[in-house]
Scaffold this motif. Structure first.
Motif, PDB file in Angstrom:
ATOM      1  N   TRP A 198       0.843  -1.199   0.000  1.00 65.37           N
ATOM      2  CA  TRP A 198       0.000   0.000   0.000  1.00 65.37           C
ATOM      3  C   TRP A 198       0.878   1.248   0.000  1.00 65.37           C
ATOM      4  N   ALA A 199       0.750   2.034  -1.050  1.00 64.48           N
ATOM      5  CA  ALA A 199       1.663   3.162  -1.260  1.00 64.48           C
ATOM      6  C   ALA A 199       1.557   4.223  -0.166  1.00 64.48           C
ATOM      7  N   ALA A 200       0.412   4.319   0.485  1.00 69.88           N
ATOM      8  CA  ALA A 200       0.226   5.362   1.493  1.00 69.88           C
ATOM      9  C   ALA A 200       0.937   5.057   2.810  1.00 69.88           C
ATOM     10  N   TYR A 201       1.516   3.865   2.953  1.00 71.04           N
ATOM     11  CA  TYR A 201       2.388   3.644   4.114  1.00 71.04           C
ATOM     12  C   TYR A 201       3.672   4.466   3.949  1.00 71.04           C
ATOM     13  N   ASP A 202       4.210   4.502   2.753  1.00 66.75           N
ATOM     14  CA  ASP A 202       5.322   5.384   2.366  1.00 66.75           C
ATOM     15  C   ASP A 202       6.394   5.528   3.459  1.00 66.75           C
ATOM     16  N   VAL A 203       6.812   4.386   4.000  1.00 66.14           N
ATOM     17  CA  VAL A 203       7.861   4.406   5.034  1.00 66.14           C
ATOM     18  C   VAL A 203       9.216   4.777   4.420  1.00 66.14           C
ATOM     19  N   PRO A 204      10.120   5.401   5.179  1.00 65.92           N
ATOM     20  CA  PRO A 204       9.929   5.930   6.535  1.00 65.92           C
ATOM     21  C   PRO A 204       9.502   7.391   6.551  1.00 65.92           C
ATOM     22  N   ARG A 205       9.119   7.929   5.377  1.00 61.71           N
ATOM     23  CA  ARG A 205       8.672   9.321   5.336  1.00 61.71           C
ATOM     24  C   ARG A 205       7.394   9.503   6.156  1.00 61.71           C
ATOM     25  N   HIS A 206       6.520   8.491   6.110  1.00 62.28           N
ATOM     26  CA  HIS A 206       5.354   8.504   6.990  1.00 62.28           C
ATOM     27  C   HIS A 206       5.756   7.824   8.297  1.00 62.28           C
ATOM     28  N   LEU A 207       5.809   8.604   9.336  1.00 62.21           N
ATOM     29  CA  LEU A 207       6.244   8.112  10.646  1.00 62.21           C
ATOM     30  C   LEU A 207       5.086   7.527  11.444  1.00 62.21           C
ATOM     31  N   TRP A 208       3.853   7.984  11.121  1.00 62.82           N
ATOM     32  CA  TRP A 208       2.651   7.583  11.846  1.00 62.82           C
ATOM     33  C   TRP A 208       1.569   7.199  10.849  1.00 62.82           C
ATOM     34  N   HIS A 209       0.698   6.288  11.247  1.00 61.15           N
ATOM     35  CA  HIS A 209      -0.370   5.796  10.378  1.00 61.15           C
ATOM     36  C   HIS A 209      -1.634   5.743  11.223  1.00 61.15           C
ATOM     37  N   PHE A 210      -2.671   6.477  10.794  1.00 61.30           N
ATOM     38  CA  PHE A 210      -3.810   6.757  11.661  1.00 61.30           C
ATOM     39  C   PHE A 210      -5.078   6.011  11.268  1.00 61.30           C
ATOM     40  N   SER A 211      -5.815   5.596  12.284  1.00 60.19           N
ATOM     41  CA  SER A 211      -7.210   5.190  12.132  1.00 60.19           C
ATOM     42  C   SER A 211      -8.067   6.380  12.536  1.00 60.19           C
ATOM     43  N   GLN A 212      -9.369   6.288  12.280  1.00 56.25           N
ATOM     44  CA  GLN A 212     -10.255   7.382  12.689  1.00 56.25           C
ATOM     45  C   GLN A 212     -10.273   7.534  14.210  1.00 56.25           C
ATOM     46  N   THR A 213     -10.355   6.427  14.902  1.00 56.27           N
ATOM     47  CA  THR A 213     -10.354   6.477  16.366  1.00 56.27           C
ATOM     48  C   THR A 213      -9.054   7.074  16.883  1.00 56.27           C
ATOM     49  N   GLY A 214      -7.940   6.627  16.311  1.00 54.73           N
ATOM     50  CA  GLY A 214      -6.635   7.049  16.794  1.00 54.73           C
ATOM     51  C   GLY A 214      -6.374   8.528  16.636  1.00 54.73           C
ATOM     52  N   ILE A 215      -6.700   9.084  15.478  1.00 57.58           N
ATOM     53  CA  ILE A 215      -6.377  10.493  15.264  1.00 57.58           C
ATOM     54  C   ILE A 215      -7.272  11.396  16.106  1.00 57.58           C
ATOM     55  N   LYS A 216      -8.538  11.022  16.271  1.00 55.59           N
ATOM     56  CA  LYS A 216      -9.427  11.830  17.105  1.00 55.59           C
ATOM     57  C   LYS A 216      -8.939  11.838  18.547  1.00 55.59           C
ATOM     58  N   ARG A 217      -8.580  10.668  19.039  1.00 54.65           N
ATOM     59  CA  ARG A 217      -8.107  10.553  20.412  1.00 54.65           C
ATOM     60  C   ARG A 217      -6.825  11.366  20.609  1.00 54.65           C
ATOM     61  N   LEU A 218      -5.918  11.288  19.658  1.00 63.34           N
ATOM     62  CA  LEU A 218      -4.648  12.005  19.754  1.00 63.34           C
ATOM     63  C   LEU A 218      -4.853  13.510  19.770  1.00 63.34           C
ATOM     64  N   ILE A 219      -5.563  14.033  18.775  1.00 64.18           N
ATOM     65  CA  ILE A 219      -5.692  15.483  18.628  1.00 64.18           C
ATOM     66  C   ILE A 219      -6.481  16.090  19.784  1.00 64.18           C
TER      67      ILE A 219
END
Length: 283
Positions: A198-219
């Motif tokens: 999956w191209a959107a993992y784009d490691v290691p430029r993408h350091l974090w990978h979010f779910s809907q639950t995860g990003i809401k909780r974080l922010i």
């Protein structure tokens, strides 16, 4: 950080060809790329003339498709921020690339400021914004409570020192200012279909990978209130096209269109689009 082993091993297909682990954080429902490059060395992983957000080139199918979709997306992004009831029109765009979003908003009477770490992209952006784009070090020097809207279009996943950045965004926004974040969704159908390709993992430029639950909780931990999500329906097609290249060694437009179409169709029920825009308001 509360972690629960390796979720997936993913190769850096575009630059280093190294393999990285995606480690699952059970508390935040976020994947973290491990090992993460030292911040001083992270720029080495962006040294690729094909890194699209740092160039205005239109040399091949992928780049032409990117620019076509971007032209449509820019109008939608402008419409979105114009829909906010804000005190003024001061905009900060983090990771602004070559400055097209800032240029679009500037022509609509927004007062624009951009942050872009890549020197070549920043140079291009400054020709479009009358030198309103700065290096990342400028972020700490910007005036507090000054911006009505802060945007990160596929940028949050790139940021080291995530907590420090989120604290800075809260400081920079006016009371009731808006924080707009667009990121890939690792729980989308196309992510599950392509797995490590999956191209959107784009490691290691993408350091974090979010779910809907995860990003809401974080922010929300940093003084923001979640408002709503919006789908980015074009992303499933573009990401699938690049994923096909990683998986097969060549682009397969027909298969990538089919997977992208399925992803969007399934997301109409599940809400799990390939990428999502999250809108938060400063508490």
């Amino acid at each position: 950080m509360n972690k629960k082993g390796i979720y997936l091993k993913v190769k850096d297909h575009s630059v280093s060809k190294e393999t990285f682990d995606l480690v699952y954080n059970t508390h935040e429902d976020i994947l973290e790329t491990q090992p993460q490059p030292h911040p001083d060395k992270l720029s080495e992983y962006y040294k690729n003339e094909d890194y699209i957000s740092h160039t205005d080139a239109k040399r091949n199918l992928l780049e032409n498709l990117y620019h076509f979709v971007r032209s449509i997306a820019l109008k939608r992004k402008l419409k979105l921020i114009n829909s906010f009831k804000t005190e003024g029109k001061n905009l900060l765009d983090i990771g602004c690339g070559t400055g097209d979003f800032l240029q679009t908003t500037k022509t609509d009477n927004w007062n624009v400021t951009g942050i872009e770490p890549n020197a070549e992209a920043r140079k291009i952006a400054n020709t479009k914004t009358e030198n309103s784009v700065f290096d990342s070090s400028k972020l700490l020097e910007l005036e507090s409570n000054n911006f009505d809207v802060i945007t990160l279009w596929h940028v949050l996943e790139h940021l080291p020192n995530l907590e420090e950045h989120l604290k800075a965004f809260n400081r920079l926004l006016k009371a009731d200012g808006y924080l707009v974040i667009a990121v890939p969704n690792y729980k989308s159908f196309d992510a599950k279909y392509y797995k490590s390709f999956w191209a959107a993992y784009d490691v290691p430029r993408h350091l974090w990978h979010f779910s809907q639950t995860g990003i809401k909780r974080l922010i929300e931990n940093f003084g923001f209130r979640f408002q709503k999500t919006l789908p980015m329906v074009f992303d499933s097609y573009y990401v699938s096209l690049l994923s096909e290249k990683y998986k097969r060694g060549y682009m397969n437009p027909f298969m990538s269109f089919w997977i992208g179409l399925q992803s969007n169709f399934k997301a109409r029920r599940s809400g799990e689009y390939s990428s999502l825009i999250y809108i938060f308001k400063k508490s």
